[in-house]
Design a protein around this motif. Structure first.
Motif, PDB file in Angstrom:
ATOM      1  N   GLU A 332       0.830  -1.207   0.000  1.00 17.42           N
ATOM      2  CA  GLU A 332       0.000   0.000   0.000  1.00 17.42           C
ATOM      3  C   GLU A 332       0.865   1.258   0.000  1.00 17.42           C
ATOM      4  OE1 GLU A 332      -3.715   2.153   0.336  1.00 17.42           O
ATOM      5  OE2 GLU A 332      -3.400  -0.003   0.061  1.00 17.42           O
ATOM      6  N   GLU A 333       1.853   1.300   0.886  1.00 18.78           N
ATOM      7  CA  GLU A 333       2.727   2.472   0.976  1.00 18.78           C
ATOM      8  C   GLU A 333       3.564   2.642  -0.290  1.00 18.78           C
ATOM      9  OE1 GLU A 333       2.806   4.825   3.117  1.00 18.78           O
ATOM     10  OE2 GLU A 333       1.503   3.994   4.675  1.00 18.78           O
ATOM     11  N   THR A 334       3.972   1.541  -0.874  1.00 20.29           N
ATOM     12  CA  THR A 334       4.780   1.604  -2.094  1.00 20.29           C
ATOM     13  C   THR A 334       3.985   2.172  -3.255  1.00 20.29           C
ATOM     14  OG1 THR A 334       6.149  -0.260  -1.382  1.00 20.29           O
ATOM     15  CG2 THR A 334       6.110   0.239  -3.728  1.00 20.29           C
ATOM     16  N   ILE A 335       2.767   1.696  -3.441  1.00 17.05           N
ATOM     17  CA  ILE A 335       1.933   2.213  -4.528  1.00 17.05           C
ATOM     18  C   ILE A 335       1.672   3.705  -4.321  1.00 17.05           C
ATOM     19  CG2 ILE A 335      -0.319   2.074  -5.643  1.00 17.05           C
ATOM     20  CD1 ILE A 335      -0.311  -0.932  -5.010  1.00 17.05           C
ATOM     21  N   ASP A 336       1.401   4.097  -3.081  1.00 16.94           N
ATOM     22  CA  ASP A 336       1.178   5.514  -2.799  1.00 16.94           C
ATOM     23  C   ASP A 336       2.390   6.352  -3.190  1.00 16.94           C
ATOM     24  OD1 ASP A 336      -1.346   4.999  -1.817  1.00 16.94           O
ATOM     25  OD2 ASP A 336      -0.767   5.126   0.304  1.00 16.94           O
ATOM     26  N   ALA A 337       3.583   5.864  -2.848  1.00 17.52           N
ATOM     27  CA  ALA A 337       4.800   6.617  -3.153  1.00 17.52           C
ATOM     28  C   ALA A 337       5.042   6.701  -4.660  1.00 17.52           C
ATOM     29  CB  ALA A 337       6.001   5.969  -2.457  1.00 17.52           C
ATOM     30  N   LEU A 338       4.869   5.604  -5.369  1.00 19.02           N
ATOM     31  CA  LEU A 338       5.120   5.594  -6.808  1.00 19.02           C
ATOM     32  C   LEU A 338       4.044   6.374  -7.571  1.00 19.02           C
ATOM     33  CD1 LEU A 338       6.300   1.896  -7.285  1.00 19.02           C
ATOM     34  CD2 LEU A 338       7.718   3.958  -7.180  1.00 19.02           C
ATOM     35  N   ALA A 339       2.857   6.454  -7.007  1.00 14.18           N
ATOM     36  CA  ALA A 339       1.782   7.209  -7.659  1.00 14.18           C
ATOM     37  C   ALA A 339       2.091   8.694  -7.720  1.00 14.18           C
ATOM     38  CB  ALA A 339       0.465   6.979  -6.929  1.00 14.18           C
ATOM     39  N   ASP A 340       2.963   9.158  -6.839  1.00 15.65           N
ATOM     40  CA  ASP A 340       3.308  10.579  -6.807  1.00 15.65           C
ATOM     41  C   ASP A 340       4.411  10.963  -7.786  1.00 15.65           C
ATOM     42  OD1 ASP A 340       1.416  11.199  -4.918  1.00 15.65           O
ATOM     43  OD2 ASP A 340       2.771  11.016  -3.208  1.00 15.65           O
ATOM     44  N   THR A 341       4.954  10.005  -8.530  1.00 14.56           N
ATOM     45  CA  THR A 341       5.989  10.318  -9.516  1.00 14.56           C
ATOM     46  C   THR A 341       5.347  10.872 -10.783  1.00 14.56           C
ATOM     47  OG1 THR A 341       5.991   8.045 -10.384  1.00 14.56           O
ATOM     48  CG2 THR A 341       7.537   8.542  -8.603  1.00 14.56           C
ATOM     49  N   ASP A 342       6.165  11.506 -11.619  1.00 12.42           N
ATOM     50  CA  ASP A 342       5.638  12.226 -12.789  1.00 12.42           C
ATOM     51  C   ASP A 342       4.975  11.310 -13.814  1.00 12.42           C
ATOM     52  OD1 ASP A 342       6.429  14.669 -11.815  1.00 12.42           O
ATOM     53  OD2 ASP A 342       8.371  14.634 -12.799  1.00 12.42           O
ATOM     54  N   ASP A 343       5.628  10.171 -14.107  1.00 15.12           N
ATOM     55  CA  ASP A 343       5.129   9.282 -15.164  1.00 15.12           C
ATOM     56  C   ASP A 343       5.453   7.840 -14.789  1.00 15.12           C
ATOM     57  OD1 ASP A 343       4.268   8.091 -17.484  1.00 15.12           O
ATOM     58  OD2 ASP A 343       5.875   8.883 -18.755  1.00 15.12           O
ATOM     59  N   PRO A 344       4.698   7.246 -13.864  1.00 13.27           N
ATOM     60  CA  PRO A 344       5.024   5.891 -13.395  1.00 13.27           C
ATOM     61  C   PRO A 344       5.099   4.869 -14.521  1.00 13.27           C
ATOM     62  CG  PRO A 344       3.331   6.885 -12.018  1.00 13.27           C
ATOM     63  CD  PRO A 344       3.505   7.790 -13.199  1.00 13.27           C
ATOM     64  N   ALA A 345       4.191   4.959 -15.489  1.00 17.20           N
ATOM     65  CA  ALA A 345       4.175   3.983 -16.586  1.00 17.20           C
ATOM     66  C   ALA A 345       5.384   4.165 -17.487  1.00 17.20           C
ATOM     67  CB  ALA A 345       2.883   4.105 -17.388  1.00 17.20           C
ATOM     68  N   GLY A 346       5.703   5.428 -17.838  1.00 14.26           N
ATOM     69  CA  GLY A 346       6.857   5.677 -18.693  1.00 14.26           C
ATOM     70  C   GLY A 346       8.163   5.291 -18.038  1.00 14.26           C
ATOM     71  N   ALA A 347       8.246   5.484 -16.732  1.00 10.65           N
ATOM     72  CA  ALA A 347       9.455   5.110 -15.990  1.00 10.65           C
ATOM     73  C   ALA A 347       9.517   3.609 -15.729  1.00 10.65           C
ATOM     74  CB  ALA A 347       9.513   5.863 -14.665  1.00 10.65           C
ATOM     75  N   ARG A 348       8.400   2.930 -15.931  1.00 14.76           N
ATOM     76  CA  ARG A 348       8.281   1.487 -15.662  1.00 14.76           C
ATOM     77  C   ARG A 348       8.725   1.149 -14.242  1.00 14.76           C
ATOM     78  NH1 ARG A 348       9.886  -1.480 -21.437  1.00 14.76           N
ATOM     79  NH2 ARG A 348       8.819   0.072 -22.720  1.00 14.76           N
ATOM     80  N   HIS A 349       8.279   1.959 -13.292  1.00 17.06           N
ATOM     81  CA  HIS A 349       8.607   1.662 -11.902  1.00 17.06           C
ATOM     82  C   HIS A 349       8.079   0.271 -11.544  1.00 17.06           C
ATOM     83  CE1 HIS A 349      10.255   5.533 -11.436  1.00 17.06           C
ATOM     84  NE2 HIS A 349       9.128   6.211 -11.336  1.00 17.06           N
ATOM     85  N   ARG A 350       8.847  -0.425 -10.737  1.00 17.82           N
ATOM     86  CA  ARG A 350       8.592  -1.827 -10.415  1.00 17.82           C
ATOM     87  C   ARG A 350       8.342  -2.012  -8.923  1.00 17.82           C
ATOM     88  NH1 ARG A 350      13.573  -4.949 -13.258  1.00 17.82           N
ATOM     89  NH2 ARG A 350      13.249  -6.203 -11.389  1.00 17.82           N
TER      90      ARG A 350
END
Length: 509
Positions: A332-350
């Protein structure tokens, strides 16, 4: 006139693993790339005087496996140090450690899994004192989140071990350490450059023997990045390596101007890796409810506020993120943190591991374009009476590693071993024959997660992961078809591994 191929592989069952999965008889390679996938008849036109031809004799050819999360030094240590993976009891582990003493300063063992022992307990100081009372002895659990030390090792490492991660009984250390303390032990026994090279070459051999042609290596305070580049320069690196640096390297990586996807054909910069929680084996994965067999609900290895800062800095610097999260609260905390990045899909955060994700977590990942980097190997602990039964109880045990749910939601799924063990067919077998229906993938789905899915997680889908003209000539050839032998996939042998059009492993050679 079309130039002749350097290598042709004929008379086989070539699976492209494209969508749909097409099959052919033969494939031709020139200058390290696939130039044609076709029938034997058509490929024969590319045979020249200097072409090497391999008759596959009906064997199955697949894209080379991509291991999206592995610790290559640990793989090498299993081969060159005391290998505790097959220890059947604490007494057996002690015997293996004692027999491994070659005169070095430390006696080190790697890979014990107490959940398979009748005693079902960690190794302790008392156990390891029976190995030696003169030398420091350390045994690492398979997940590396837990280690056991003898008295000499505890005395030597007293200062760097944080008290909160050193387990005690009656005020005295039991020899069991977890998380930050286990990391301090790993730092204390970190090999130098020459030993690192030996370990990585040994790991490369293991990778080739299991059909792995590309790895995403998780590196921390290691000589591995330098050694990989030295091996490549010397022509000794026959494995594509993506370096995922721990977050404590972030400042240095930024100062050096590194970015995700920078590098050469064989050594590239990957993601910045960080933790949130620990492991289920160590009862340190962060859960929303207490463990079934112990007090507490786990712990933060990196607290949420610190995680958000790491994510912000890494994303701003142009890095992909790879965040370890096992428990549902950590996810839950991880998704919240990654959701705040500029372009999660383009960065392909894992997100790495993701063992106890809820339906809501999976839907959010799909919406954000996050990659699920998961380990089918872990299903070995998910069976009735296994480790997860003890840690989570039967109901929660059935909710872990629900691979089909990710695919159904459209979440990119990348498979890997986490070195437990580095053997894709073992992992594929687990999810084709899982404990729960909610974990079951088809043979094709599982193989794609270990090829094109893992390639996507490393921005490599344009050159790896399928057998198509124009892509790198990285293949694994199997002695039997996993589609025809779904109940025994783990027993299928690798006949050839080919990297960049060169045979790097041939069974029996």
């Amino acid at each position: 006139m079309t130039a002749a191929a350097d290598l042709v592989l004929t008379n086989g069952e070539v699976h492209t693993l494209t969508d749909p999965d097409e099959t052919y008889e033969a494939v031709a390679v020139r200058d390290g790339r696939i130039v044609r996938v076709d029938s034997d008849y058509e490929i024969d036109f590319l045979n020249g005087v200097e072409t090497r031809e391999i008759d596959l004799d009906g064997r199955v050819l697949l894209p080379g496996f991509v291991d999206a999360h592995v610790h290559m030094e640990t793989v090498g240590r299993h081969r060159l140090r005391a290998d505790l993976r097959d220890a059947t009891s604490p007494e057996d582990a002690v015997d293996i450690l004692r027999d491994s003493d070659t005169g070095d300063d430390w006696i080190l063992g790697f890979g014990f899994d107490e959940s398979t022992w009748e005693a079902s307990r960690y190794l302790t100081r008392d156990d390891l004192d029976r190995v030696s009372t003169e030398k420091p002895v350390v045994a690492f659990r398979e997940d590396l989140h837990t280690a056991a030390l003898n008295g000499v090792a505890l005395d030597r490492l007293r200062d760097p071990l944080p008290d909160g991660d050193v387990q005690t009984e009656g005020g005295d250390p039991t020899g069991v350490v977890v998380e930050d303390a286990a990391e301090a032990v790993r730092e204390a026994v970190e090999p130098g450059p020459a030993e690192t090279a030996d370990l990585l070459l040994a790991a490369q051999r293991d990778a080739h023997e299991t059909g792995v042609t590309s790895v995403h290596d998780m590196v921390r305070r290691s000589h591995a990045p330098r050694v990989y580049r030295d091996l490549e320069a010397a022509g000794d690196l026959r494995l594509r390596v993506r370096l995922n640096y721990w977050s404590d390297h972030l400042d240095a990586a930024r100062e050096l101007g590194l970015r995700t996807n920078h590098g050469s054909e064989f050594v590239q910069t990957g993601a910045i890796k960080t933790f949130t929680d620990g492991s289920l084996g160590g009862r340190t994965a962060k859960l929303s409810a207490e463990y079934a067999d112990g007090d507490g609900s786990g712990q933060w290895v990196v607290p949420p506020a610190e995680l958000r800062e790491v994510v912000r800095l890494a994303d701003d610097a142009g890095f992909q993120l790879a965040v370890h999260a096992i428990g549902d609260e950590a996810i839950e905390e991880t998704i919240d943190a990654l959701a705040d990045t500029d372009d999660p899909a383009g960065a392909r955060h894992r997100i790495e591991h993701l063992e106890l994700a809820t339906d809501d977590h999976i839907e959010r990942m799909a919406d954000l374009g996050l990659v699920a980097s998961m380990q089918p190997n872990f299903l070995k602990w998910s069976r009735e009476g296994g480790l997860y039964d003890s840690r989570l109880g039967p109901e929660r045990r059935s909710e872990n590693n629900r691979f089909p749910a990710y695919l159904a939601a459209g979440v990119p799924l990348a498979f890997s071993s986490d070195s437990m063990p580095i053997d894709p067919l073992f992992g594929v077998h687990q999810t084709v024959n899982p404990p729960e229906d909610t974990q079951e993938l088809s043979v094709t789905e599982a193989l794609r997660a270990y090829t094109s899915g893992a390639a996507y997680a490393g921005f490599d889908e344009h050159r790896l992961g399928t057998v198509e003209a124009g892509k790198e000539a990285d293949f694994v050839v199997l002695e039997a078809s996993p589609w025809e032998h779904p109940d025994s996939i783990a027993d299928i042998d690798v006949a050839y591994t080919i990297v960049d059009g060169e045979v790097v492993y041939e069974a029996g050679a």
